[in-house]
Design an enzyme around this catalytic site. Structure first.
Site: not given
Ligand code: SIN
Length: 330
Positions: A13, A27, A60, A93-94, A166, A289
């Site tokens: 992103t 996007y 990602s 970010t993913d 995240k 356990e």
């Molecule tokens: C992001 O970057 O926030 C979402 C899309 C990605 O992980 O490439």
């Protein structure tokens, strides 16, 4: 002397383009090239001598081990050549926490590698990418960031790759470290560290990184997500499909329903490693356990299922002695 920081762009992103500046979804990720990203933050030139290079331009969620290892290979090359003082990786970010953790396991140098990204595309009103990029360069150029392994910098916070995750689908403050907190911050441009994170590098990271980046793939280690009424039938299916290990994201303290436990114990008998992790948001998975110990399951400690999977993939791939990788979890 001015610090030399090299930016490796993976997409995401932070490099996203939308038709409408009010749009924060829908996007195209990875559409803005690295030179444009750098040019959008002229203040970067005051912090360091910055160069950039594109490794990938992807969303990602689609990243594969081949791309993660290509990134690791380029980082390795740059660190060995020694003509940069720090590296910044711009990444979606993913799966950022996964790529960052993989690189942290394979990290062998004292120079910082800093991941950053954005929750809003580059074309959005109040895009968060430009300041995140500036902060990441500030951290990568900071003498205090040396010897801290791979870091993740977003929203003015500095996290260790090992503990960051995240937590929110859309919020800009999505990156948090529920087991320990952020290790530092960038306050009004000033980099400050509050404490050190225990490092997770493999003892022989230099050799393992050479092997893995050369082979360009990692073994099949699926994560099975535990839930009520789980009968364990997926365990048999992944074993038949060639899994070399299984991470079971259990309930609470890595609890496994009895029917699944039986199937997982049978998988261990067939030579697979089984890590008990947790789908809970925070806390440590302990040995719990006796039956788990007797079956040969390994507790994930403080890391989440996605990171436990990477550790197991690396350990299997590099034929690491069990005691060596399990010490990292303990
Ligand atoms: C992001 O970057 O926030 C979402 C899309 C990605 O992980 O490439």
């Amino acid at each position: 002397m001015r610090k030399r920081i090299h930016i490796l762009a993976m997409g995401g992103t932070i490099a996203g383009k939308a038709g409408d500046s009010a749009a924060t979804t829908g996007y195209q990720a990875g559409a803005v090239d690295v030179e444009e990203l750098i040019a959008a933050v002229p203040q970067i030139k005051d912090v360091a001598e910055v160069t950039g290079e594109s490794i990938a331009a992807i969303d990602s969620k689609d990243i594969t081990a081949a791309e993660q290892l290509r990134l690791a290979g380029r980082v390795r090359e740059l660190l060995l050549k020694g003509d940069v003082d720090g590296i910044v990786v711009t990444h979606g970010t993913d799966t950022m926490e996964e790529s960052a953790y993989l690189l942290d396991l394979l990290h062998f140098a004292d120079k910082p590698v800093v991941f950053t990204g954005a929750m809003r595309p580059a074309t959005a009103l109040s895009a968060d990418g430009p300041l995140n990029l500036l902060d990441a360069v500030r951290v990568a150029a900071s003498a205090q960031a040396r010897d801290r392994g791979v870091l993740v910098v977003l929203n003015n916070a500095i996290h260790s790759a090992r503990l960051v995750t995240k937590i929110s689908t859309t919020a800009v403050e999505t990156f948090q470290s529920p087991n320990g907190g952020a290790i530092g911050a960038v306050n009004d441009g000033v980099v400050v560290f509050y404490h050190s994170a225990e490092l997770h590098h493999l003892p022989n990271a230099l050799r393992v990184s050479e092997q893995l980046t050369g082979q360009g793939e990692l073994p099949y280690v699926p994560i099975l997500y535990g839930h009520s009424d789980d009968d364990g039938r997926l365990v048999e299916s992944v074993v038949e499909n060639g899994a070399k290990g299984i991470v079971y994201a259990g309930m609470g303290n890595g609890s496994i329903p009895a029917r699944v436990e039986k199937e997982l114990a049978a998988a261990v008998q067939k030579g697979l490693w089984v890590i008990r992790a947790s789908s809970s948001a925070c806390g440590m998975v302990t040995r719990a356990e006796d039956s788990y110990e007797q079956a040969g399951f390994i507790a994930s400690g403080l890391i989440n299922p996605r990171k436990a999977r990477l550790l197991l993939q690396v350990a299997v791939s590099a034929a690491m002695p069990a005691g060596e990788w399990q010490k990292i979890l303990a």
